[in-house]
Design an enzyme around this catalytic site. Structure first.
Site, mmCIF file in Angstrom:
data_model
loop_
_atom_site.group_PDB
_atom_site.id
_atom_site.type_symbol
_atom_site.label_atom_id
_atom_site.label_comp_id
_atom_site.label_asym_id
_atom_site.label_seq_id
_atom_site.Cartn_x
_atom_site.Cartn_y
_atom_site.Cartn_z
ATOM 1 N N SER A 197 -16.408 94.851 43.602
ATOM 2 C CA SER A 197 -15.999 93.870 44.606
ATOM 3 C C SER A 197 -16.389 94.359 45.988
ATOM 4 C CB SER A 197 -14.483 93.657 44.540
ATOM 5 O OG SER A 197 -14.063 92.827 45.608
ATOM 6 N N HIS A 198 -16.577 93.417 46.876
ATOM 7 C CA HIS A 198 -16.845 93.770 48.265
ATOM 8 C C HIS A 198 -15.596 94.319 48.953
ATOM 9 C CE1 HIS A 198 -20.524 91.599 47.568
ATOM 10 N NE2 HIS A 198 -20.956 91.933 48.770
ATOM 11 N N SER A 199 -14.447 94.084 48.369
ATOM 12 C CA SER A 199 -13.179 94.496 48.974
ATOM 13 C C SER A 199 -12.380 95.358 47.997
ATOM 14 C CB SER A 199 -12.368 93.244 49.328
ATOM 15 O OG SER A 199 -11.012 93.565 49.560
ATOM 16 N N SER A 217 -24.551 89.846 45.992
ATOM 17 C CA SER A 217 -25.147 91.154 46.277
ATOM 18 C C SER A 217 -24.481 92.254 45.446
ATOM 19 C CB SER A 217 -25.069 91.485 47.776
ATOM 20 O OG SER A 217 -23.729 91.566 48.205
#
Length: 128
Positions: free
Chosen positions: A11-13, A72
């Site tokens: 995850s981006h977070s 991404s």
């Protein structure tokens, strides 16, 4: 005893990945789950090195499945798999990360194979 299929959440977070893991941990404890969330500096983004490390933590002869939140993250997961030259790691493409990782963890805990779990995940594929 057969090893269970590992789950990797990209995850981006960090908070998103940790939240998904907390949800799964409420019902399943014996499935190998690792997180690759955020950049090396724990900012928003993803890191190929973190993904490689997460794969190495949970991958076994039974394989592992990567779930991701945004495009991404998928691209970095593909690059990490390529660098590790692993053929037993699959990316859950177009599968919602929360629902998909939860189902995969349940099925892994039941002793299902990588291919059986991937087949189940096809049923919740998002049509984009």
């Amino acid at each position: 005893m057969t090893q269970k299929v590992g789950i990797i959440i990209v995850s981006h977070s960090f908070q998103i990945g940790e939240g998904v893991k907390v949800l799964i941990d409420q019902v399943i404890e014996d499935v190998p789950i690792s997180l690759a969330c955020g950049t090396e500096d724990n900012d928003i983004g993803t890191s190929i090195e973190k993904i490689q490390g997460a794969i190495e933590q949970v991958a076994s002869d039974s394989g592992a499945i990567i779930f991701y939140d945004l495009g991404s993250a998928k691209m970095n997961a593909e690059m990490a798999i390529e660098l590790l030259e692993s053929s037993s790691i699959r990316i859950a493409e177009e599968i919602p990360v929360v629902e998909g990782s939860y189902i995969a963890a349940v099925e892994s805990n039941l002793g299902k194979s990588l291919e059986e779990i991937m087949s189940s995940l096809e049923k919740i594929k998002i049509n984009m």
